[in-house]
Design a protein around this motif. Structure first.
Motif, PDB file in Angstrom:
ATOM      1  N   GLU A  70     -35.350 -11.681 -19.959  1.00  0.00           N
ATOM      2  CA  GLU A  70     -35.902 -12.665 -19.035  1.00  0.00           C
ATOM      3  C   GLU A  70     -36.640 -11.980 -17.892  1.00  0.00           C
ATOM      4  N   GLU A  71     -36.142 -10.832 -17.462  1.00  0.00           N
ATOM      5  CA  GLU A  71     -36.806 -10.134 -16.359  1.00  0.00           C
ATOM      6  C   GLU A  71     -38.157  -9.582 -16.793  1.00  0.00           C
ATOM      7  N   THR A  72     -38.223  -8.976 -17.974  1.00  0.00           N
ATOM      8  CA  THR A  72     -39.520  -8.443 -18.414  1.00  0.00           C
ATOM      9  C   THR A  72     -40.535  -9.567 -18.572  1.00  0.00           C
ATOM     10  N   LEU A  73     -40.085 -10.704 -19.107  1.00  0.00           N
ATOM     11  CA  LEU A  73     -41.000 -11.833 -19.278  1.00  0.00           C
ATOM     12  C   LEU A  73     -41.460 -12.366 -17.929  1.00  0.00           C
ATOM     13  N   SER A  74     -40.558 -12.423 -16.952  1.00  0.00           N
ATOM     14  CA  SER A  74     -40.907 -12.925 -15.625  1.00  0.00           C
ATOM     15  C   SER A  74     -41.881 -11.988 -14.928  1.00  0.00           C
ATOM     16  N   LEU A  75     -41.628 -10.685 -15.021  1.00  0.00           N
ATOM     17  CA  LEU A  75     -42.533  -9.716 -14.402  1.00  0.00           C
ATOM     18  C   LEU A  75     -43.899  -9.738 -15.076  1.00  0.00           C
ATOM     19  N   ARG A  76     -43.903  -9.884 -16.399  1.00  0.00           N
ATOM     20  CA  ARG A  76     -45.174  -9.950 -17.131  1.00  0.00           C
ATOM     21  C   ARG A  76     -45.969 -11.176 -16.701  1.00  0.00           C
ATOM     22  N   LEU A  77     -45.288 -12.300 -16.560  1.00  0.00           N
ATOM     23  CA  LEU A  77     -45.975 -13.529 -16.167  1.00  0.00           C
ATOM     24  C   LEU A  77     -46.574 -13.392 -14.774  1.00  0.00           C
ATOM     25  N   GLU A  78     -45.832 -12.806 -13.841  1.00  0.00           N
ATOM     26  CA  GLU A  78     -46.363 -12.611 -12.493  1.00  0.00           C
ATOM     27  C   GLU A  78     -47.602 -11.722 -12.513  1.00  0.00           C
ATOM     28  N   SER A  79     -47.525 -10.611 -13.262  1.00  0.00           N
ATOM     29  CA  SER A  79     -48.656  -9.675 -13.311  1.00  0.00           C
ATOM     30  C   SER A  79     -49.867 -10.316 -13.963  1.00  0.00           C
ATOM     31  N   ARG A  80     -49.646 -10.983 -15.075  1.00  0.00           N
ATOM     32  CA  ARG A  80     -50.777 -11.573 -15.794  1.00  0.00           C
ATOM     33  C   ARG A  80     -51.415 -12.695 -15.000  1.00  0.00           C
ATOM     34  N   ASN A  81     -50.596 -13.529 -14.353  1.00  0.00           N
ATOM     35  CA  ASN A  81     -51.152 -14.629 -13.563  1.00  0.00           C
ATOM     36  C   ASN A  81     -51.989 -14.108 -12.405  1.00  0.00           C
ATOM     37  N   ALA A  82     -51.531 -13.041 -11.775  1.00  0.00           N
ATOM     38  CA  ALA A  82     -52.294 -12.460 -10.661  1.00  0.00           C
ATOM     39  C   ALA A  82     -53.632 -11.925 -11.139  1.00  0.00           C
ATOM     40  N   LEU A  83     -53.619 -11.227 -12.264  1.00  0.00           N
ATOM     41  CA  LEU A  83     -54.864 -10.673 -12.799  1.00  0.00           C
ATOM     42  C   LEU A  83     -55.778 -11.773 -13.331  1.00  0.00           C
ATOM     43  N   ASP A  84     -55.200 -12.796 -13.955  1.00  0.00           N
ATOM     44  CA  ASP A  84     -56.006 -13.912 -14.457  1.00  0.00           C
ATOM     45  C   ASP A  84     -56.729 -14.622 -13.324  1.00  0.00           C
ATOM     46  N   GLN A  85     -56.026 -14.836 -12.223  1.00  0.00           N
ATOM     47  CA  GLN A  85     -56.648 -15.511 -11.084  1.00  0.00           C
ATOM     48  C   GLN A  85     -57.793 -14.683 -10.523  1.00  0.00           C
ATOM     49  N   LEU A  86     -57.608 -13.379 -10.468  1.00  0.00           N
ATOM     50  CA  LEU A  86     -58.650 -12.497  -9.964  1.00  0.00           C
ATOM     51  C   LEU A  86     -59.858 -12.469 -10.895  1.00  0.00           C
ATOM     52  N   ASP A  87     -59.603 -12.492 -12.197  1.00  0.00           N
ATOM     53  CA  ASP A  87     -60.679 -12.358 -13.183  1.00  0.00           C
ATOM     54  C   ASP A  87     -61.248 -13.696 -13.639  1.00  0.00           C
ATOM     55  N   GLY A  88     -60.755 -14.809 -13.092  1.00  0.00           N
ATOM     56  CA  GLY A  88     -61.270 -16.114 -13.488  1.00  0.00           C
ATOM     57  C   GLY A  88     -60.922 -16.480 -14.915  1.00  0.00           C
ATOM     58  N   ILE A  89     -59.728 -16.140 -15.348  1.00  0.00           N
ATOM     59  CA  ILE A  89     -59.301 -16.374 -16.729  1.00  0.00           C
ATOM     60  C   ILE A  89     -58.469 -17.647 -16.816  1.00  0.00           C
ATOM     61  N   THR A  90     -58.834 -18.510 -17.759  1.00  0.00           N
ATOM     62  CA  THR A  90     -58.033 -19.679 -18.109  1.00  0.00           C
ATOM     63  C   THR A  90     -57.408 -19.422 -19.465  1.00  0.00           C
ATOM     64  N   ARG A  91     -56.087 -19.552 -19.542  1.00  0.00           N
ATOM     65  CA  ARG A  91     -55.379 -19.313 -20.802  1.00  0.00           C
ATOM     66  C   ARG A  91     -55.322 -20.610 -21.608  1.00  0.00           C
ATOM     67  N   LEU A  92     -55.735 -20.528 -22.864  1.00  0.00           N
ATOM     68  CA  LEU A  92     -55.739 -21.696 -23.740  1.00  0.00           C
ATOM     69  C   LEU A  92     -54.656 -21.559 -24.796  1.00  0.00           C
ATOM     70  N   ASN A  93     -53.982 -22.663 -25.046  1.00  0.00           N
ATOM     71  CA  ASN A  93     -52.909 -22.680 -26.038  1.00  0.00           C
ATOM     72  C   ASN A  93     -53.494 -23.014 -27.409  1.00  0.00           C
ATOM     73  N   PHE A  94     -54.025 -21.995 -28.073  1.00  0.00           N
ATOM     74  CA  PHE A  94     -54.632 -22.211 -29.385  1.00  0.00           C
ATOM     75  C   PHE A  94     -53.559 -22.517 -30.424  1.00  0.00           C
ATOM     76  N   ARG A  95     -53.892 -23.451 -31.302  1.00  0.00           N
ATOM     77  CA  ARG A  95     -53.018 -23.797 -32.417  1.00  0.00           C
ATOM     78  C   ARG A  95     -53.874 -23.875 -33.679  1.00  0.00           C
ATOM     79  N   PRO A  96     -53.306 -23.616 -34.843  1.00  0.00           N
ATOM     80  CA  PRO A  96     -54.096 -23.704 -36.080  1.00  0.00           C
ATOM     81  C   PRO A  96     -54.642 -25.112 -36.283  1.00  0.00           C
ATOM     82  N   ALA A  97     -55.925 -25.206 -36.586  1.00  0.00           N
ATOM     83  CA  ALA A  97     -56.500 -26.524 -36.878  1.00  0.00           C
ATOM     84  C   ALA A  97     -55.897 -27.091 -38.160  1.00  0.00           C
TER      85      ALA A  97
END
Length: 387
Positions: free
Chosen positions: A73-100
């Protein structure tokens, strides 16, 4: 008794080895996790997001190494914090792709192009030299295995490898509500529509014949064909839904198209966008006198730490797509980050789109639906996400 005496030391050695191995894994995990924690603490202490970015990137690298051993849970939480910070800086929107469709389009399929027409998805399967249909339903899409859109389905014309597809929304010889157009390497056009037998025609060849046609688009009832081998963009007018007239050159004066890898036409204005192999973008428009004027454009990028210029900072675009109003824009398939980058028609950065969860391979094609759904192809499958 002798056998037992021999077996006991062997078992002891095995147990000790397992414990030692497990202890080593735990120690390695703790070491990398400590590195990730330290980097995130440094990131949090920075005065602004740009200064924090290198530390967040280092934390993700440390977490990648830690999660080789364990994911907590800690690694996942730290990863989420890091990725969200970088996504906000880089203008990234994460999309939940699913198989058509759940099982893809066949084990041997390879999807190289996508098009959307009347809510259905059309996928060019280069491995089978055929276009596949994913029919829109009330709950998603169904793969129509009976849709026959390939050179093998027509008998009036010998066709080659299909190289490009586009949805033609106007009446054609097949349907009053549009058809899928597929161009082959010899300049022939395949017309396909749901529940209709496919048809093929070979429009008049341009002077000098076809050399290397690679892309098509449609605008105002016309078909545009890019032949990079002949350094030409040809325009076909439609008569009763068939392109059976001699083509007209788009450029009255020769223009260098030798390094163009894709193009798109803004349906709102008729402007022609040319994507060059090195990432540059040229825009061509007709003036009041009817002459085509082209100019190389600059990408404007207002993200912190990014550079505006003749190329997209941090991206390697390989495909180009125009998306219609109410938010007319250009989409670029970025092979560097394996995502999509959206710019306004005036080439101001809008956002990036990346997968929320890793896709099984690199993206090979993209399309945008009428409700702003984003479609991507990966190997033999098509994925969809809501923006």
């Amino acid at each position: 008794a002798a056998a037992v005496a021999v077996a006991i030391p062997v078992v002891v050695v095995a147990v000790v080895s397992v414990l030692y191995y497990q202890r080593g894994r735990v120690e390695q995990f703790e070491q990398y996790l400590a590195q990730a924690r330290a980097q995130i603490e440094l990131a949090r202490a920075q005065p602004d997001p740009l200064s924090a970015a290198p530390y967040y990137r280092d934390s993700l690298s440390a977490l990648d190494r830690a999660e080789v051993y364990f994911s907590t849970e800690e690694t996942l939480s730290l990863r989420l914090e890091s990725r969200n910070a970088l996504d906000q800086l880089d203008g990234i929107t994460r999309l939940n792709f699913r198989p058509a469709v759940v099982n893809g389009l066949g084990r041997e399929a390879h999807i190289s192009a996508l098009a959307v027409g009347r809510n259905n998805i059309y996928a060019l399967d280069s491995a089978a030299n055929a276009v596949r249909l994913l029919r829109a339903t009330a709950v998603g899409y169904d793969f129509d295995a009976n849709f026959g859109c390939s050179p093998a389905q027509v008998f009036n014309l010998q066709m080659g490898a299909l190289v490009a597809i586009a949805w033609y929304p106007d009446p054609t010889l097949l349907s009053e509500t549009g058809a899928l157009l597929a161009l082959d390497s010899t300049g022939s056009v395949l017309y396909c529509a749901p529940d209709k037998p496919s048809a093929a025609a070979r429009p008049d060849e341009p002077p000098g014949g076809w050399v290397q046609p690679i892309a098509i688009d449609v605008f105002a009832g016309r078909l545009y064909v890019l032949d990079v081998g002949a350094n030409a963009l040809w325009v076909y007018n439609s008569v009763s839904g068939v392109f059976n007239q001699p083509p007209e050159p788009y450029f009255a004066v020769s223009y260098d198209l030798s390094d163009v890898i894709d193009f798109a036409i803004a349906q709102s204005s008729g402007a022609l966008y040319l994507l060059h192999a090195d990432g540059r973008l040229s825009v061509c428009e007709r003036n009041n006198a009817g002459n085509v004027l082209c100019s190389e454009q600059e990408y404007t990028d207002n993200r912190a730490g990014r550079q505006s210029g003749p190329r997209i900072d941090g991206a390697i675009p390989a495909r180009l797509l125009y998306d219609a109003p109410p938010e007319p824009s250009l989409y670029f398939l970025d092979t560097f980050a394996d995502g999509l980058v959206q710019y306004s028609l005036r080439l101001f950065f809008q956002r990036q789109f990346r997968a929320l969860n890793p896709l099984p391979g690199p993206i090979s094609a993209m399309a945008v639906g009428p409700n702003k759904e984003v479609f991507v192809a990966v190997d033999n499958s098509v994925y969809v996400a809501n923006r």
